[in-house]
Scaffold this motif. Sequence first.
Motif, PDB file in Angstrom:
ATOM      1  N   ASN A 259      28.314  57.962  36.149  1.00  0.00           N
ATOM      2  CA  ASN A 259      27.710  57.086  36.027  1.00  0.00           C
ATOM      3  C   ASN A 259      28.955  55.609  35.580  1.00  0.00           C
ATOM      4  OD1 ASN A 259      25.886  57.494  38.369  1.00  0.00           O
ATOM      5  ND2 ASN A 259      24.868  57.674  36.601  1.00  0.00           N
ATOM      6  N   THR A 261      30.450  52.412  34.087  1.00  0.00           N
ATOM      7  CA  THR A 261      30.366  51.357  34.225  1.00  0.00           C
ATOM      8  C   THR A 261      31.474  50.799  35.452  1.00  0.00           C
ATOM      9  OG1 THR A 261      31.798  50.605  32.429  1.00  0.00           O
ATOM     10  CG2 THR A 261      28.737  51.043  32.353  1.00  0.00           C
ATOM     11  N   ARG A 262      31.445  49.096  35.486  1.00  0.00           N
ATOM     12  CA  ARG A 262      32.917  48.604  35.939  1.00  0.00           C
ATOM     13  C   ARG A 262      33.633  48.621  34.664  1.00  0.00           C
ATOM     14  NH1 ARG A 262      33.565  43.728  34.553  1.00  0.00           N
ATOM     15  NH2 ARG A 262      34.870  41.758  35.901  1.00  0.00           N
ATOM     16  N   GLU A 263      33.414  48.478  33.416  1.00  0.00           N
ATOM     17  CA  GLU A 263      34.433  48.128  32.580  1.00  0.00           C
ATOM     18  C   GLU A 263      34.604  49.344  32.331  1.00  0.00           C
ATOM     19  OE1 GLU A 263      31.318  46.792  32.652  1.00  0.00           O
ATOM     20  OE2 GLU A 263      32.217  45.224  32.271  1.00  0.00           O
ATOM     21  N   LYS A 265      35.268  52.121  34.889  1.00  0.00           N
ATOM     22  CA  LYS A 265      36.158  51.737  36.182  1.00  0.00           C
ATOM     23  C   LYS A 265      37.223  51.292  35.949  1.00  0.00           C
ATOM     24  CE  LYS A 265      32.600  52.972  39.380  1.00  0.00           C
ATOM     25  NZ  LYS A 265      31.903  52.654  39.966  1.00  0.00           N
ATOM     26  N   TYR A 296      38.873  52.950  41.683  1.00  0.00           N
ATOM     27  CA  TYR A 296      38.354  53.194  41.032  1.00  0.00           C
ATOM     28  C   TYR A 296      37.521  51.578  40.617  1.00  0.00           C
ATOM     29  CZ  TYR A 296      41.507  55.560  38.641  1.00  0.00           C
ATOM     30  OH  TYR A 296      42.885  57.024  38.632  1.00  0.00           O
ATOM     31  N   ASN A 298      35.181  49.870  43.013  1.00  0.00           N
ATOM     32  CA  ASN A 298      33.787  49.986  44.183  1.00  0.00           C
ATOM     33  C   ASN A 298      32.708  50.344  43.227  1.00  0.00           C
ATOM     34  OD1 ASN A 298      33.016  53.036  43.602  1.00  0.00           O
ATOM     35  ND2 ASN A 298      35.328  53.295  44.277  1.00  0.00           N
ATOM     36  N   GLY A 299      31.351  49.441  43.933  1.00  0.00           N
ATOM     37  CA  GLY A 299      29.597  50.121  43.273  1.00  0.00           C
ATOM     38  C   GLY A 299      29.711  48.473  42.465  1.00  0.00           C
ATOM     39  N   PHE A 300      30.586  47.580  42.520  1.00  0.00           N
ATOM     40  CA  PHE A 300      30.172  46.774  41.326  1.00  0.00           C
ATOM     41  C   PHE A 300      30.682  44.964  42.038  1.00  0.00           C
ATOM     42  CE2 PHE A 300      34.215  47.776  40.226  1.00  0.00           C
ATOM     43  CZ  PHE A 300      35.545  46.654  40.133  1.00  0.00           C
ATOM     44  N   GLU A 301      29.654  44.089  41.811  1.00  0.00           N
ATOM     45  CA  GLU A 301      29.780  43.292  42.440  1.00  0.00           C
ATOM     46  C   GLU A 301      31.590  42.521  42.627  1.00  0.00           C
ATOM     47  OE1 GLU A 301      28.358  38.286  41.855  1.00  0.00           O
ATOM     48  OE2 GLU A 301      28.037  39.784  41.079  1.00  0.00           O
ATOM     49  N   ALA A 303      34.237  43.604  44.078  1.00  0.00           N
ATOM     50  CA  ALA A 303      34.987  44.764  43.939  1.00  0.00           C
ATOM     51  C   ALA A 303      36.142  44.340  45.557  1.00  0.00           C
ATOM     52  CB  ALA A 303      34.324  46.562  43.914  1.00  0.00           C
ATOM     53  N   GLN A 326      39.810  40.030  34.708  1.00  0.00           N
ATOM     54  CA  GLN A 326      38.153  40.660  34.962  1.00  0.00           C
ATOM     55  C   GLN A 326      37.833  41.186  33.453  1.00  0.00           C
ATOM     56  OE1 GLN A 326      36.612  41.079  38.433  1.00  0.00           O
ATOM     57  NE2 GLN A 326      38.488  40.240  38.746  1.00  0.00           N
TER      58      GLN A 326
END
Length: 335
Positions: A259, A261-263, A265, A296, A298-301, A303, A326
């Motif tokens: 899973n 994290t945004r970072e 990805k 890469y 996707n799935g974060f605010e 995105a 970012q």
Amino acid sequence: MTNFWKEIKAPIMALAPMEDVTDTSFRELVARISYPECLHLLFTEFTAVDGMNHPKGKERVSERLIVSKSEREVLKEKGIKLIAQIWGNKPEVFHKITKEISEEYDFDGIDINMGCPVKNVVKQGSCSALIDQPALAQEIILASKEATKLPVSVKTRTGIRQHETERWINQLLETKPAAITLHGRIQKQQSDGEANWDEIAKAVDLRDASGLEIPVLGNGDVLSYAQAVDYTQQYGVDGVMIGRGIFHNPWFFNSTPQNPTREEKLEQLVFHTRLFEANWGGVKNFNILKRFYKIYVNGFEGAAHLRTSLMGANSFADVYQLISAQVQFADFTQS
């Protein structure tokens, strides 16, 4: 040369050869973020033997066989095998180019594409068209095997207009390839509809009935490592080849679900971009990278907005600038 196919502890897991996807940059990235016990085989992009046999075309076609120094180091460290996939329809050219690749490059195996369903390729009588030309297909496999000590495997489909698994797989088994990877769709389906894993299981039964110890891998509609392992048990295959599933999750080849994290990805996005720039800057079209960015981002605010911005990027520098706004990575802008 030993047949590594028989040395890998099942289930065998492989990333499928894909056009403009499995170049040295993406292969290296996937290898780096995968558990070595969960990823055993990587393949080059499809390489045309006719192109390799043409004095003027060879330079461009051979780009598909490039392996960067850094990728080679990662594969060696993790024990991952790298296979060159080739296609065409002339046995004598297969013999010549298989010999050439074996002697001039450093691959662990050769794979013959008898499954690509693209219409203009099929019209040439190549790839999945060979399913309806079994004598020619057998001649190609035998010619390739004769030209090298490397194991020669085959990737194919269950039929063209309808499933012909029994007839086709038995004909392939007669040539004793090192392995068979079977996509559970017919050529007419292209990538549509569902892959028929019952047909893939039929191929396993045919292999068992033949008494041959030839690994059979299944391919089609597998979206997680857990599903891949389940399918090996449910359908009896020796392994699974993953194609489009990698676009759902580049961390696919890990036994423990990841899973990121945004970072993490965005860090992989930058790393992939840097690899591509180092390997292909000034050679390949930068826009090829854009098909990867959605896996890469996707799935974060935010995105969706970032994806839109990346689709409008015109250079590597544009990408680095967008991502730097970012999150900060140490020396991420250095190529």
